[in-house]
Structures are given as structure tokens and as C-alpha cells.
Write a protein that holds these residues in place. Structure first.
Motif, PDB file in Angstrom:
ATOM      1  N   ALA A   3      -0.748  -3.724   4.017  1.00 56.18           N
ATOM      2  CA  ALA A   3      -1.776  -3.479   5.024  1.00 56.18           C
ATOM      3  C   ALA A   3      -1.719  -4.585   6.065  1.00 56.18           C
ATOM      4  O   ALA A   3      -1.390  -5.707   5.751  1.00 56.18           O
ATOM      5  CB  ALA A   3      -3.138  -3.466   4.376  1.00 56.18           C
TER       6      ALA A   3
ATOM      7  N   GLY B  66      -4.230   0.523   5.858  1.00 52.55           N
ATOM      8  CA  GLY B  66      -5.038  -0.512   5.219  1.00 52.55           C
ATOM      9  C   GLY B  66      -6.471  -0.497   5.707  1.00 52.55           C
ATOM     10  O   GLY B  66      -7.404  -0.522   4.904  1.00 52.55           O
TER      11      GLY B  66
ATOM     12  N   ALA C 221      -2.154  -7.716  12.603  1.00 49.03           N
ATOM     13  CA  ALA C 221      -2.558  -9.057  13.017  1.00 49.03           C
ATOM     14  C   ALA C 221      -2.067 -10.024  11.969  1.00 49.03           C
ATOM     15  O   ALA C 221      -2.059  -9.695  10.777  1.00 49.03           O
ATOM     16  CB  ALA C 221      -4.071  -9.138  13.150  1.00 49.03           C
ATOM     17  N   PRO C 222      -1.626 -11.213  12.393  1.00 53.56           N
ATOM     18  CA  PRO C 222      -1.147 -12.170  11.402  1.00 53.56           C
ATOM     19  C   PRO C 222      -2.266 -12.563  10.446  1.00 53.56           C
ATOM     20  O   PRO C 222      -3.404 -12.779  10.861  1.00 53.56           O
ATOM     21  CB  PRO C 222      -0.709 -13.365  12.247  1.00 53.56           C
ATOM     22  CG  PRO C 222      -0.544 -12.838  13.612  1.00 53.56           C
ATOM     23  CD  PRO C 222      -1.499 -11.709  13.752  1.00 53.56           C
ATOM     24  N   ALA C 223      -1.926 -12.619   9.193  1.00 51.50           N
ATOM     25  CA  ALA C 223      -2.937 -12.968   8.199  1.00 51.50           C
ATOM     26  C   ALA C 223      -3.122 -14.474   8.179  1.00 51.50           C
ATOM     27  O   ALA C 223      -2.210 -15.220   8.531  1.00 51.50           O
ATOM     28  CB  ALA C 223      -2.485 -12.494   6.823  1.00 51.50           C
ATOM     29  N   VAL C 224      -4.314 -14.888   7.791  1.00 58.77           N
ATOM     30  CA  VAL C 224      -4.516 -16.332   7.614  1.00 58.77           C
ATOM     31  C   VAL C 224      -3.918 -16.726   6.270  1.00 58.77           C
ATOM     32  O   VAL C 224      -3.698 -15.885   5.402  1.00 58.77           O
ATOM     33  CB  VAL C 224      -6.003 -16.726   7.663  1.00 58.77           C
ATOM     34  CG1 VAL C 224      -6.555 -16.513   9.040  1.00 58.77           C
ATOM     35  CG2 VAL C 224      -6.780 -15.941   6.638  1.00 58.77           C
TER      36      VAL C 224
ATOM     37  N   PRO D 192      -5.159  -9.235   4.054  1.00 58.00           N
ATOM     38  CA  PRO D 192      -4.684  -8.450   5.176  1.00 58.00           C
ATOM     39  C   PRO D 192      -5.614  -8.548   6.379  1.00 58.00           C
ATOM     40  O   PRO D 192      -6.841  -8.572   6.224  1.00 58.00           O
ATOM     41  CB  PRO D 192      -4.653  -7.019   4.636  1.00 58.00           C
ATOM     42  CG  PRO D 192      -5.226  -7.059   3.292  1.00 58.00           C
ATOM     43  CD  PRO D 192      -5.345  -8.452   2.844  1.00 58.00           C
ATOM     44  N   ALA D 193      -5.008  -8.624   7.551  1.00 61.30           N
ATOM     45  CA  ALA D 193      -5.795  -8.747   8.778  1.00 61.30           C
ATOM     46  C   ALA D 193      -5.427  -7.600   9.708  1.00 61.30           C
ATOM     47  O   ALA D 193      -4.322  -7.065   9.636  1.00 61.30           O
ATOM     48  CB  ALA D 193      -5.509 -10.083   9.446  1.00 61.30           C
ATOM     49  N   PHE D 194      -6.379  -7.233  10.541  1.00 58.10           N
ATOM     50  CA  PHE D 194      -6.168  -6.091  11.427  1.00 58.10           C
ATOM     51  C   PHE D 194      -6.608  -6.442  12.834  1.00 58.10           C
ATOM     52  O   PHE D 194      -7.551  -7.197  13.029  1.00 58.10           O
ATOM     53  CB  PHE D 194      -6.976  -4.877  10.948  1.00 58.10           C
ATOM     54  CG  PHE D 194      -6.781  -4.569   9.507  1.00 58.10           C
ATOM     55  CD1 PHE D 194      -5.658  -3.876   9.080  1.00 58.10           C
ATOM     56  CD2 PHE D 194      -7.696  -4.996   8.564  1.00 58.10           C
ATOM     57  CE1 PHE D 194      -5.467  -3.612   7.758  1.00 58.10           C
ATOM     58  CE2 PHE D 194      -7.501  -4.722   7.225  1.00 58.10           C
ATOM     59  CZ  PHE D 194      -6.391  -4.035   6.824  1.00 58.10           C
TER      60      PHE D 194
ATOM     61  N   LEU E 191       0.829  -1.208   0.000  1.00 63.77           N
ATOM     62  CA  LEU E 191       0.000   0.000   0.000  1.00 63.77           C
ATOM     63  C   LEU E 191       0.854   1.244   0.000  1.00 63.77           C
ATOM     64  O   LEU E 191       0.495   2.255  -0.573  1.00 63.77           O
ATOM     65  CB  LEU E 191      -0.882   0.020   1.236  1.00 63.77           C
ATOM     66  CG  LEU E 191      -2.235  -0.628   1.131  1.00 63.77           C
ATOM     67  CD1 LEU E 191      -3.008  -0.359   2.394  1.00 63.77           C
ATOM     68  CD2 LEU E 191      -3.005  -0.100  -0.057  1.00 63.77           C
TER      69      LEU E 191
ATOM     70  N   GLU F  31       6.035 -11.513   6.703  1.00 61.68           N
ATOM     71  CA  GLU F  31       5.214 -11.112   7.853  1.00 61.68           C
ATOM     72  C   GLU F  31       6.028 -11.372   9.109  1.00 61.68           C
ATOM     73  O   GLU F  31       6.620 -12.451   9.253  1.00 61.68           O
ATOM     74  CB  GLU F  31       3.938 -11.938   7.877  1.00 61.68           C
ATOM     75  CG  GLU F  31       2.988 -11.526   8.973  1.00 61.68           C
ATOM     76  CD  GLU F  31       1.747 -12.396   8.978  1.00 61.68           C
ATOM     77  OE1 GLU F  31       0.751 -12.006   8.371  1.00 61.68           O
ATOM     78  OE2 GLU F  31       1.788 -13.482   9.575  1.00 61.68           O
TER      79      GLU F  31
ATOM     80  N   LEU G 236       0.704 -15.981   2.716  1.00 61.71           N
ATOM     81  CA  LEU G 236       0.125 -14.791   3.336  1.00 61.71           C
ATOM     82  C   LEU G 236      -1.165 -14.455   2.616  1.00 61.71           C
ATOM     83  O   LEU G 236      -1.155 -14.096   1.448  1.00 61.71           O
ATOM     84  CB  LEU G 236       1.094 -13.612   3.227  1.00 61.71           C
ATOM     85  CG  LEU G 236       2.346 -13.708   4.070  1.00 61.71           C
ATOM     86  CD1 LEU G 236       3.328 -12.641   3.662  1.00 61.71           C
ATOM     87  CD2 LEU G 236       1.979 -13.550   5.519  1.00 61.71           C
ATOM     88  N   GLY G 237      -2.255 -14.572   3.329  1.00 60.28           N
ATOM     89  CA  GLY G 237      -3.550 -14.333   2.695  1.00 60.28           C
ATOM     90  C   GLY G 237      -3.961 -12.882   2.769  1.00 60.28           C
ATOM     91  O   GLY G 237      -3.128 -11.981   2.667  1.00 60.28           O
TER      92      GLY G 237
END
Lengths: 474, 318
Positions: A474, B92, B224-227, B244-246, A382, A443, B241-242
């Protein structure tokens, strides 16, 4: 060091140009000498030329000490040529300048008479009579030429009139005859104005100078109202406006303001200048007042009038245009930007920010960046750093993803990584030996997602590839 | 009796004024004297009013419930990231909301643009928006205008002028930290402006502290870790990495939020969905992201779990 210019007193006591400073000081110990500053002289001349804009839009600089004004069609506004000339001279004299001027039908003639003659206005048929007694240097010839003409006994311009042209041209070149013809008005000589002539211009001369910002804005609005019928008649709308404020003390302030869409609404024009005024704030110094205010349209485009419907929709575009203009007038065109995609596979080159005013007409109508432009790529972050930041990363050789990396003095442990996406350098732009990049989407333990790349293929391009952080997801 | 009615009238007028200041909607029947005057003033829409005209539901019931029905339209909302490296997550989430607002307004009125006002400091430290990245995220890049003001004063002016122009479906104002020049007065002014023109103003506070503001709610946003990526057959692709997670926590809201939220943004469907738990807790053990062959796990180490069962007899030593 030598004297380059003298004031009246110095001339009277017998000093000469090009005299040595030491010698002059020996004669007059109290002599005050100021270093010559050619740049400042030019600036001063340019300021005078700016001031002359009040008489005609066509003002050209001439060498180091002259200004040409093309007053064709302007003289009657000031009560004729004589009145105009008197006005120019008296006003410049009030500034403390010693000015000589001549009105004539050609620039060359004016140049000659103003510098070497006595007359102030030379009529159409009087060119030969006025020129004849003047020395040859009045023809703007170089010194060498004057000297060689002098040697053959030609001392005045009048001596050249009845000489056969062909031998003169053969002996002294075409330059001599060209200058002569220009002075006599036989050959057209253009002057090169300093500024482009505005397509439309409205001005207001004030009996009493005004200082207050509100008054100036009100006057700008009045001018804009006066401009509107002419814009309507020509079917135009202005894109770039210029407000000229002639200060009483001779300074000229120029404010320009652009519009993103062709504009003819007086209130919006005035609003543009209100924003400019507020942006300038203290820089705008009205001094002892403004006595002439002029509004120029520098750029215009055809204006397509649209009928508004009763619901008032269609205002969005107008609102957007107003907003863009306001921002551009206040903070400059570079403040509000619109991103534009470019054809490049390197992420930092794949987009560009351009001033919003340039793209506003195509905004939200152009199709989004075609997917086929970039046939296959992984997700992009982003936010992208302006310059990739170097990180210390631990990674398996030769091509493993990073296991941990230190970015901005903090250690991040990589939990998962996707990649690599290999982007070769653009050899048609970069040097041939620019390294390939391997991009990884990683990540960390908390869940922050970063975009890292390794620059250089291990052992094929370099033995110590460097890691960079280029963006965040993001 | 008449005096009583007049007093009530005055009381209702006062309540109405207060409700307007607080941005709530009065139930329609409370305006008639003598009806259920004791009914509390809930922020419920009027019967005739479409609920979606004031709220934009995110599609996550628990989250919408805290927001009393969804994202309020035409309000100042604040999103705070504790550190600058969380800028990605903050951006995001706010952009996800922008996409929703953008879609909503493009349908309702012809206001397709989003204005992003990013202070230069933030742009230098956290990066500039990327056309391709925005597109991947669901916001067409030609619907974005990006303003780069030099200081907070310019940024505030831009935000107000942007709201005033009524040309945008959402305005993002990004500031670094807690600027002294952006206090309660300024935020109150902006929130009133946003309410007056009906345009949402999203305030992104990167690397900022909690601060009193007149935002209708404030969310702290963290990563937050993405699923993992979902495959067509329903399984997931390990180590990928799926979406985006928050990680969201309400710091200020009308209704109390008891727990933190974990939301995921789906760029293809362009909507948020709830994540049951952070992915770290859902069974995947963290492992180094090394694609190469792993060494076989060494046995006989004290940290290894002991085999089940009891040792009945030891092996013979010789």
C-alpha cells in the motif's frame, strides 16, 4: 472402407454389412455413403436415453444400440406396461426411429427377446417358453463361444435348459451359465443407470407445450412449492437442484443450480433458476415448446429451522446466502471467492481462493489465520501478482538490495529498502535444486512500495541471480 | 395570507425533495412554516440524530472537515489512481476505509463482511489480494469475499446485487480505466442503491481519467514516501519503511479542498493520521539503499559546498 450400417432401402436392394464400399458402388453407382461417426452415434444414443428419463429415472445405456429402462414402479403411471411400451414406441417412431422393445422381468430376457424374438411383453413364468426357440447369440455370448456350442450341436437356447450344468461349466466356462441364468431371471443382474437418482423429484406434464421463459419460471415455482412439504417432512433442505425441461422434439435441457445453504423456500429456488435462465439467455432454446418440466433435488442436507426475531436480524446470513447463490447461478461458482490461508511459507502458495459457497457456513466464524502459524515473517504486500514478473535490477553483489530496477519498461530508482527476508524453497514440493529467494521491500523515489526478490544465492547457487517483482504494498 | 402559506408549503416540499435527491439532511425546524426559512440547507445532522450515524470520522480533522464530518455512510465514493503502478496506494487507502467501515458495522449491526469486486483485467495487471497482506493491513481475511467478474457488465451487476443483499459492510468495486459501459447513468444507479440500503460503495478506478460520476466525492490517490519506523524510545529507525502513506487530492467534493493531504495508515491502531510533510522533505536526504559500507565522500569537488569564511591568504605554493 466397408459398410457398417445400412438403411432400409439399402437392405432391400441387397447390400450387406461389411461389404466393401467400392463393391457396393459398383453395384449401385448412386449409392450415398456417409462416414461412420461412432462418437456422434453415442451422443445420439445418450440423447435418446435423456429423453427416456421421462418414463423412469433409471436409464442405462447398453452397448452401441440399446437402452435399458428400469420401469419397476413406474408403469402404472402410464396405464400399465402395455400402454407404456406403446407410448415409448409410438413416440420414438414419430422421431423417425425404428425401435424394438420388450418388457420382461430381467434385463437379459428383454435383451434377447427385443433383438431376436417377436413378443413385446413376457410374463413372469414365460421366460423359458419365450427363450427356447431363440438362437444362442441371444444370450449375449461372444462369437467364439456360439461357434463352439454350435459345433457340439447346441443351436437354440432351449437346447441348454435340460443339459447338466457341471459339464457345461467345465467345458465352456462359467460365463455361459451366468448369461443363461441372467436371461431366465435366476440371477440378479443390475443395470447401471446413467445418472444418480434424485432424492426428491417433482414433475409436471403439460397438456400444451409452453415456450415463454416466464411460464417456465412460474412452473418452476409451482414445482418448488410442491417440493416444500416433502422437504419439511424429511427435515431436509436442498443444496443442489436440477430443472429438467423435456422439449417436444425430444431434446432434454438440464439446468442445475446450487445453494450455499440448505434451502427449502420455493421463491428462492425459483429465483435460482431465474438467474440461471438469465445467464443462459440465448443458449436456452425452448424450440417448439416444453411438455414436461421436472425439478430434482440432487443433494440435500439437514435443514435447521431458525425462528426469526422481530427485529429481523439474522437476515444478514440469509441475504449473504441469497447473494452467493445468485452469483453462482449466474456466473458460475468460480466467480465469487473467499480467500483461505494455507500452510506454506512461499507467498504464492500461502493462500488460496475457494468458491465462497464452500466456506460460507464457516465464514466469519473461523478464527483468523493464527499468527503462530507463521512465527516470524516480514510484512506481506496487499496485492500479489499471479506470476512473479521478471525485472532487470541493479544490485550490489553478493547480497545487496536493488539500487534501481526496470519493471514494465520503466526505470524505478530505489530510495529505501528493507530486507532481505530469505525464503528457502519448499524442497518437499519443488525440485531439489530450486533456488532460495531473498525478498526486499523497496520504496521508489515517489513512494511506491514494491516487493522484489532475488532468486538464487550468488555463487552458492547461481552466478547470475534473477530479480522478480512479486507484489505491491500500500 | 393563506395563499402565501400555501406557496411556502409548496416551496418547502420542493426544497425537501431537492435535499433528498442531493442526499442532504434538512434541519428539523425548517419544516414549520414561518420559522427561519432563509436558513441555508446545510448537511448538518438533525439535533436528535447522532452525527456518527451518517458519518464516520477518520480522525484527521482537516480531512474530515472537507468531507463535512467524516466518511459518509451509504454513499458511492470514488478513488482514482492515475497509473496502474499506483494500484497499491489506491487499494491500500480504500482498504483502510474498509477496515474502518468494517469495524463500525461490526459494532452497530452484524455485517462483518467486505465484498471486493475486482475486474479480471485489474487482477492480471495489478495482482490479487493476499490473505497475509490483508491481515497485516488490519482486515481479517476471513471477512473478505472476492469476486472476479469477467467484464464490466458482470462487475456492475455484482455490485448492485451485493449492495442489495445487505450482507456487507462495504463493497469495493475495482475497474480499469474508464469503461464506456460504466457511465453517469450506471454510477447514478449504484449510488442510489447504496444510499437506499445504507451500504458504502467504494469505486476504485485504477489507471483512469477524471470522469463525471455521481460519487459523493472523488479522490486522486498517489503514493507517498513512508516515514521511517518509530522505535519505542521515540526516535526513528533510519532507512526503514514504516506505515503506508498516501498522497490524496480531492478532485470532487462538496466543500473545496485547498491543499493535498498526506495521510498515514497505522495497521496496528487501525486508523489514519496526518503526515506533516512527505518524508522526502523532512530532512532525510535520498541515498541509495545500499546496506554495505559507503565510500568516504570525495572532497575537493566543485559541487561540494565551499567551507565557510573568507580566504585571507593562500598557502604557500612551495
Amino acid at each position: 472402407m466397408r459398410l457398417t450400417a445400412l438403411d432400409e432401402v439399402a437392405e432391400r436392394i441387397g447390400l450387406k454389412k461389411l461389404q466393401g464400399v467400392a463393391e457396393a458402388r459398383a453395384i449401385h453407382p448412386k449409392l450415398e455413403v456417409i462416414m461412420a461417426d461412432a462418437a456422434a452415434d453415442r451422443r445420439f444414443l445418450a440423447a435418446i436415453a435423456d429423453w427416456c428419463d421421462r418414463y423412469t429415472p433409471l436409464v442405462a445405456l447398453d452397448g452401441e444400440d440399446g437402452i435399458f429402462l428400469d420401469i419397476t414402479g413406474c408403469a402404472h403411471l402410464f396405464g400399465g406396461e402395455a400402454a407404456l411400451l406403446k407410448d415409448v414406441l409410438s413416440k420414438l417412431q414419430q422421431f423417425g426411429l425404428d425401435v424394438r422393445a420388450t418388457v420382461s422381468s430381467s434385463p437379459g430376457l428383454s435383451w434377447a427377446i427385443a433383438r431376436y424374438g417377436q413378443e413385446t411383453i413376457v410374463g413372469d413364468g414365460e421366460a423359458e417358453r419365450a427363450l427356447a426357440p431363440l438362437p444362442l447369440s441371444a444370450l449375449r455370448l461372444d462369437e467364439q463361444m456360439v461357434l463352439s456350442l454350435f459345433k457340439v450341436g447346441l443351436r437354440q437356447i432351449g437346447d441348454l435348459f435340460h443339459k447338466p450344468r457341471a459339464p457345461l461349466a467345465r467345458r465352456f466356462g462359467a460365463g455361459l451359465l451366468l448369461r443363461l441364468d441372467q436371461a431366465l431371471g435366476r440371477d440378479e443382474e443390475p443395470i447401471s443407470p446413467r445418472r444418480p437418482v434424485a432424492s426428491l423429484s417433482v414433475e409436471r406434464r403439460l397438456a400444451e407445450p409452453v415456450q415463454a421463459e416466464e411460464d417456465l419460471l412460474h412452473l418452476a415455482l409451482q414445482l418448488a412449492i410442491a417440493l416444500k412439504p416433502e422437504l419439511e417432512r424429511q427435515g431436509l433442505g436442498g443444496r443442489l437442484f436440477e430443472l429438467l425441461l423435456f422439449r417436444v422434439d425430444g431434446a432434454v435441457l438440464r439446468l442445475s443450480a446450487g445453494a450455499s445453504l440448505p434451502l427449502r423456500e420455493p421463491k428462492r429456488m425459483a429465483a435460482l433458476f431465474r438467474d440461471r435462465f438469465q445467464a443462459l439467455h440465448d443458449d436456452l432454446d425452448a424450440g417448439f415448446g416444453i411438455d414436461i418440466i421436472r425439478l430434482n433435488v440432487l443433494q440435500s442436507e439437514s435443514f435447521s429451522a431458525e425462528q426469526q426475531d422481530f427485529s429481523g436480524s439474522g437476515n444478514e446470513q440469509a441475504g449473504l446466502g441469497t447473494f452467493i447463490d445468485q452469483v453462482a447461478a449466474r456466473f458460475g461458482a468460480d466467480c465469487l471467492l473467499a480467500p483461505v490461508g494455507r500452510q506454506s511459507h512461499l507467498p504464492e502458495r500461502a493462500f488460496l481462493f475457494v468458491p465462497a459457497a464452500e466456506v460460507v457456513q464457516g465464514l466469519s466464524k473461523t478464527p483468523p489465520l493464527a499468527a503462530e502459524a507463521t512465527p516470524c515473517r516480514s510484512e506481506r504486500p496487499l496485492r500479489l501478482f499471479r506470476h512473479p514478473e521478471i525485472v532487470e535490477a541493479t544490485a550490489a553483489v553478493p547480497e545487496g538490495p536493488p539500487v534501481s530496477f526496470r519493471w514494465r519498461r520503466t526505470l524505478h530508482r530505489v530510495r529505501r529498502a528493507e530486507g532481505p527476508e530469505r525464503l528457502a524453497s519448499e524442497w518437499w514440493i519443488d525440485a531439489k535444486d530450486t533456488f532460495t529467494r531473498d525478498y526486499f521491500r523497496v520504496e521508489d523515489e515517489v513512494g511506491r512500495r514494491y516487493w522484489l526478490y532475488r532468486e538464487g544465492l550468488y555463487e552458492r547457487e547461481t552466478n547470475a541471480p534473477l530479480w522478480y517483482m512479486q507484489g505491491v504494498f500500500a | 395570507m393563506a395563499g402565501n402559506a400555501v406557496a411556502r408549503e409548496a416551496l418547502f416540499a420542493l426544497r425537501e425533495t431537492i435535499a433528498r435527491i442531493e442526499g442532504k439532511v434538512l434541519p428539523a425546524d425548517t419544516t414549520c412554516v414561518g420559522s427561519k426559512a432563509e436558513k441555508p440547507f446545510a448537511a448538518r445532522p438533525k439535533p436528535g440524530e447522532e452525527p456518527s450515524s451518517r458519518f464516520l470520522p477518520l480522525g484527521v480533522p482537516a480531512f474530515d472537515a472537507v468531507l463535512q464530518g467524516g466518511l459518509p455512510l451509504g454513499e458511492l465514493m470514488e478513488f482514482r489512481g492515475a497509473e496502474l503502478r499506483d494500484a497499491g496506494a489506491v487499494t491500500g487507502f480504500a482498504l483502510g476505509l474498509c477496515v474502518l467501515l468494517h469495524r463500525h458495522f461490526a459494532k452497530v449491526t452484524g455485517r462483518p463482511l467486505v465484498l471486493w469486486i475486482g475486474e479480471k483485467v485489474v487482477a492480471m495487471e495489478a495482482g490479487l489480494p493476499v490473505v497475509q497482506g490483508l491481515q497485516d493491513f488490519g482486515l481479517p481475511a476471513n471477512h473478505l469475499l472476492y469476486a472476479a467478474p469477467k467484464g464490466i457488465d458482470e462487475a456492475l451487476w455484482l455490485a448492485e446485487a451485493g449492495l442489495e443483499s445487505r450482507a456487507f459492510s462495504a463493497v469495493l468495486l475495482e475497474v480499469r480505466g474508464n469503461p464506456a459501459r460504466f457511465g453517469l447513468t450506471e454510477s447514478r444507479r449504484l449510488s442510489l442503491k447504496a444510499r437506499a440500503v445504507g451500504c458504502s460503495l467504494l469505486l476504485l478506478r485504477q489507471a483512469g481519467e477524471e470522469e463525471a460520476s455521481s460519487a459523493v466525492f472523488r479522490l486522486r490517490i498517489g503514493p507517498a514516501p513512508a516515514v521511517s519506523r518509530r522505535l519505542p524510545d521515540g526516535s526513528t529507525l533510519p532507512w526503514s519503511l514504516g506505515n503506508p502513506a498516501f498522497h490524496l487530492a480531492f478532485e470532487k467534493s462538496r466543500l473545496p479542498a485547498l491543499a493535498d493531504f498526506f495521510l498515514e495508515w497505522n495497521p496496528h491502531d487501525r486508523q489514519f493520521s496526518a503526515l506533516p510533510l512527505p518524508a522526502a522533505a523532512s530532512g532525510e536526504k535520498p541515498q541509495p539503499a545500499h546496506s554495505g559500507a559507503l565510500l568516504s565522500a570525495s572532497g575537493d569537488r566543485p559541487h561540494r559546498p565551499q567551507p565557510l569564511g573568507h580566504v585571507v591568504a593562500l598557502h604557500r605554493a612551495s
